[in-house]
Write an enzyme that holds these catalytic residues in place. Structure first.
Site, PDB file in Angstrom:
ATOM      1  N   HIS A  53       0.719  -1.219   0.117  1.00 17.07           N
ATOM      2  CA  HIS A  53       0.054  -0.063   0.063  1.00 17.07           C
ATOM      3  C   HIS A  53       0.861   1.282   0.054  1.00 17.07           C
ATOM      4  CE1 HIS A  53       1.023  -0.518   4.274  1.00 17.07           C
ATOM      5  NE2 HIS A  53       0.319   0.617   4.540  1.00 17.07           N
ATOM      6  N   HIS A  55       1.329   3.984   1.804  1.00 10.75           N
ATOM      7  CA  HIS A  55       2.043   4.659   3.105  1.00 10.75           C
ATOM      8  C   HIS A  55       3.362   4.767   2.891  1.00 10.75           C
ATOM      9  CE1 HIS A  55      -1.892   4.057   5.580  1.00 10.75           C
ATOM     10  NE2 HIS A  55      -1.835   5.112   4.793  1.00 10.75           N
ATOM     11  N   ASP A  57       6.146   4.906   5.024  1.00 13.36           N
ATOM     12  CA  ASP A  57       7.008   3.921   5.415  1.00 13.36           C
ATOM     13  C   ASP A  57       6.973   2.579   4.856  1.00 13.36           C
ATOM     14  OD1 ASP A  57       4.111   3.528   6.652  1.00 13.36           O
ATOM     15  OD2 ASP A  57       4.972   2.304   8.368  1.00 13.36           O
ATOM     16  N   HIS A  58       6.058   2.560   3.807  1.00 17.56           N
ATOM     17  CA  HIS A  58       6.124   1.144   3.048  1.00 17.56           C
ATOM     18  C   HIS A  58       6.975   1.408   1.536  1.00 17.56           C
ATOM     19  CE1 HIS A  58       3.648  -1.342   5.792  1.00 17.56           C
ATOM     20  NE2 HIS A  58       3.467  -0.051   6.303  1.00 17.56           N
ATOM     21  N   HIS A 108      -7.358  -0.829   5.851  1.00 19.13           N
ATOM     22  CA  HIS A 108      -6.233  -0.014   6.145  1.00 19.13           C
ATOM     23  C   HIS A 108      -6.296   1.080   5.181  1.00 19.13           C
ATOM     24  CE1 HIS A 108      -2.604   1.299   8.121  1.00 19.13           C
ATOM     25  NE2 HIS A 108      -2.007   1.320   6.706  1.00 19.13           N
ATOM     26  N   ASP A 129      -0.148  -3.783   6.478  1.00 18.67           N
ATOM     27  CA  ASP A 129      -0.526  -3.347   7.555  1.00 18.67           C
ATOM     28  C   ASP A 129      -2.180  -3.682   7.709  1.00 18.67           C
ATOM     29  OD1 ASP A 129       1.630  -2.154   8.008  1.00 18.67           O
ATOM     30  OD2 ASP A 129       0.906   0.000   7.808  1.00 18.67           O
ATOM     31  N   HIS A 167       4.904  -4.666  10.815  1.00 17.60           N
ATOM     32  CA  HIS A 167       5.322  -3.833  12.032  1.00 17.60           C
ATOM     33  C   HIS A 167       5.259  -4.926  13.190  1.00 17.60           C
ATOM     34  CE1 HIS A 167       4.976   0.323  10.569  1.00 17.60           C
ATOM     35  NE2 HIS A 167       3.888  -0.058   9.686  1.00 17.60           N
TER      36      HIS A 167
HETATM   37 ZN    ZN Z   1       0.005   1.685   6.303  1.00 23.09          ZN
END
Ligand code: ZN
Length: 250
Positions: A53, A55, A57-58, A108, A129, A167
């Site tokens: 996805h 975001h 941090d990905h 998410h 996530d 995570h």
């Molecule tokens: Zn995320």
């Protein structure tokens, strides 16, 4: 069976690396630096990147890794700017003689996807996530109904399926799980073991025993959620939605 390794990034992210025959797949590289270091150290060629996805941090390491490995194929849903292959529901991927399938698992985010890798040792799910050990992702651009349906779909897989969340939230999630089911000894055991990280991957069988978001059909969960919110949930989706709301404020 490929080697599958978590590369730690930021505070609590894992960038999963799948390696076979000197080549590698990297899942959700939020940061390029630790991935490049690992690839160099183990003399690996980056062949593919799988994005679950959008975001940051990905995806934050995507541009640098593409620059360093121009032949690398990047799979991602239609909202991933750097993707070279649009990976929606049903797309099939091949790596080192193995096959992976793509599931659309919204909730998410509305475009979140999961990668299901089939190996001689079983099924490996890179769930981003959507699912965490003892928990699940927060709802951002998807809906709580979508998230419930995505987790129910995971729950239809064989019980020895391994999940690789992005995570390390396990200990905090287990403290919430123990708040929901104070008498669940599997949760107490898992909480004691969660001091040793990484706690991942986890089997579906384990999650069915300790993850409240997969236990919405349990009478104890239903009663506890009703007690905490002051209203009886109408159905399992409502139990799930209330759990998500309670966890947000835990
Ligand atoms: Zn995320």
């Amino acid at each position: 069976m490929p080697k599958i390794t978590p590369i730690a990034a930021f505070n609590d992210n894992y960038i999963w690396l799948i390696e076979a025959n000197g080549r590698a797949v990297c899942v959700d590289p939020g940061d390029a630096e630790p991935v490049s270091a690992y690839l160099h150290q183990h003399n690996l060629q980056l062949a593919q990147i799988w994005i679950t996805h959008h975001h940051h941090d990905h995806t934050g390491g995507l541009a640098a890794l593409k620059a360093a490995y121009p032949d690398c194929i990047v799979y991602g849903n239609s909202d991933i700017a750097g993707a070279t292959v649009a990976a929606g529901e049903g797309v099939q991927i091949e790596f080192a003689g193995m096959h992976a399938g793509v599931w659309h698992t919204p909730g998410h985010t509305d475009q979140h996807i999961s990668y299901l890798l089939h190996t001689s040792s079983g099924l490996h799910v890179f769930c981003g996530d959507t699912l965490f050990s003892a928990g699940c992702g927060r709802v951002f651009t998807g809906t709580v109904e979508q998230l419930f349906a995505s987790l129910q779909r995971y729950n239809s897989l064989p019980q020895d399926t391994l999940f690789y969340p992005a995570h390390e939230y396990t200990a905090a999630n287990l403290r919430f799980a123990a708040h929901i089911e104070p008498d669940n000894t599997d949760i107490q055991t898992a909480l004691a073991q969660a001091a040793h990280t990484p706690t991942l991957p986890v089997t579906l069988a384990h999650e069915r025993r300790i993850n409240p978001f997969l236990r919405t059909a349990e009478a104890a969960v239903y009663r506890r959620v009703g007690g905490l919110t002051g209203r009886q949930p109408a159905d399992e989706t409502a139990v799930f939605a209330d759990l998500r709301m309670l966890k947000n404020h835990f």
